[in-house]
Design a protein around this motif. Sequence first.
Motif, short mmCIF file in Angstrom:
data_model
loop_
_atom_site.label_atom_id
_atom_site.label_comp_id
_atom_site.label_asym_id
_atom_site.label_seq_id
_atom_site.Cartn_x
_atom_site.Cartn_y
_atom_site.Cartn_z
N TYR A 257 -10.81 -32.35 -53.02
CA TYR A 257 -11.66 -33.25 -53.81
C TYR A 257 -12.91 -33.62 -53.02
O TYR A 257 -14.02 -33.63 -53.57
N LEU A 258 -12.74 -33.92 -51.74
CA LEU A 258 -13.90 -34.29 -50.91
C LEU A 258 -14.87 -33.13 -50.78
O LEU A 258 -16.10 -33.31 -50.83
N LYS A 259 -14.32 -31.93 -50.65
CA LYS A 259 -15.17 -30.73 -50.54
C LYS A 259 -15.98 -30.55 -51.82
O LYS A 259 -17.19 -30.26 -51.78
N VAL B 70 -18.53 -33.60 -49.49
CA VAL B 70 -18.18 -34.16 -48.18
C VAL B 70 -17.42 -33.10 -47.40
O VAL B 70 -16.29 -32.75 -47.75
N LYS B 71 -18.03 -32.59 -46.36
CA LYS B 71 -17.43 -31.47 -45.61
C LYS B 71 -17.17 -31.87 -44.16
O LYS B 71 -17.59 -32.90 -43.68
N ASP B 72 -16.44 -30.96 -43.47
CA ASP B 72 -16.15 -31.12 -42.04
C ASP B 72 -15.49 -32.47 -41.73
O ASP B 72 -15.88 -33.18 -40.80
N ILE C 205 -19.02 -41.05 -52.89
CA ILE C 205 -17.69 -40.68 -53.37
C ILE C 205 -17.27 -41.63 -54.48
O ILE C 205 -17.49 -42.84 -54.38
N ASN C 206 -16.69 -41.08 -55.55
CA ASN C 206 -16.13 -41.92 -56.61
C ASN C 206 -14.91 -42.64 -56.04
O ASN C 206 -13.84 -42.04 -55.86
N ILE D 98 -5.68 -41.10 -52.41
CA ILE D 98 -5.10 -41.56 -51.13
C ILE D 98 -3.72 -42.16 -51.37
O ILE D 98 -2.76 -41.86 -50.67
N LEU D 99 -3.63 -43.01 -52.41
CA LEU D 99 -2.35 -43.65 -52.70
C LEU D 99 -1.28 -42.62 -53.07
O LEU D 99 -0.11 -42.77 -52.70
#
Length: 357
Positions: free
Chosen positions: A283-285, A289-291, A314-315, A323-324
Amino acid sequence: AVIKVVGDLNDLKGEINNTIELFGLRNKFSDLVQQELKLLKTNIPSKEIKLRRDFRQDVTFTIDPKDAKDFDDALSINFLDDNKFSVGIHIADVSHYVKPNSEIDKEAFLRAFSIYFPGKVIPMLPEKLSNLICSLRPREDKLCFSVVVDFDVKLSICESIWFGKGIINSNHRFTYQEVEKIIEKGDGLFFKELDVMNKLAIKLRKQRMEKGSINFDRRNLSFELNTHNEPVKILQTEPLRAHKLIEEFMLLANRKVAGRLKNCIYRVHDLPSEEQIKELAAYLKDSGVKDVNLDPRSKLLPITINKLLKNPNINQTIFQNLILRAMSKANYSVKNIGHYGLGFEKYTHFTSPIRRY
């Protein structure tokens, strides 16, 4: 065989009564329980007071929701010499009144917890205990278990921590909203005490985050009810400073008690799921949002997550839910593995058994 015809399910009162019946909820206290209740003495004998630490001269208050009926925890503060502070965290001493294997104890064991419906409560303990005798009501002497933590002029915890039985007399019953207004305004009833406690709570929270506690700052959903206790509006509220104040001192007491006891029922929280963490990374990618190192075994993962929770690109609603989902379920165990989400090596629930056995 038909044993009963239930009422109109669109009627709230009927719905509640049907739910009680369908789930076989224990809804009445027996004559034996009632007899024991009549024998309970509300006055505290002087010999019992002598066995306890007396906090009745310290400024003490409870902070609870507006609709709370039982007040099971309280905070006290004492200003010491050299700009030091002594904070007491107190929970109602239910065990002084509810003895093992008594009829009240047996009934509480079978119920296990209080059940809350709109406008109706099925209490675990009879209301004489839960709402009157054990509840830390203002301007009444009450028996407690207490943890006392001293703080120095820099608002850091001193080594001396006291654990034991106490007696308090709460000066005031605050709601969260009342405390929030006093802190916001910088003036009001017990502002001096609340201001110091708020500053202590802010520092405790900051230290907790730096040591690996994950910052789930989620909004609360509640319902506004009409005069018939029917929901008419959904309310979404941000956590108040007053909520965080209570939260930090209870977390502190929970941690210190867990460290004090040799044998304990711990509140434990295991490492997150590797599979779900992969979904989080994907999702981050996709969000650009990388690395980012999201190794579940890394001690730096909570700190990384806290940084991402502040990332405006980020939403956060989706991110927090992911995360949860990745987190393990917290549970109780006599085997301590620590509490991952809070970043604590030892943690328990130091809480009054008014609503939960």
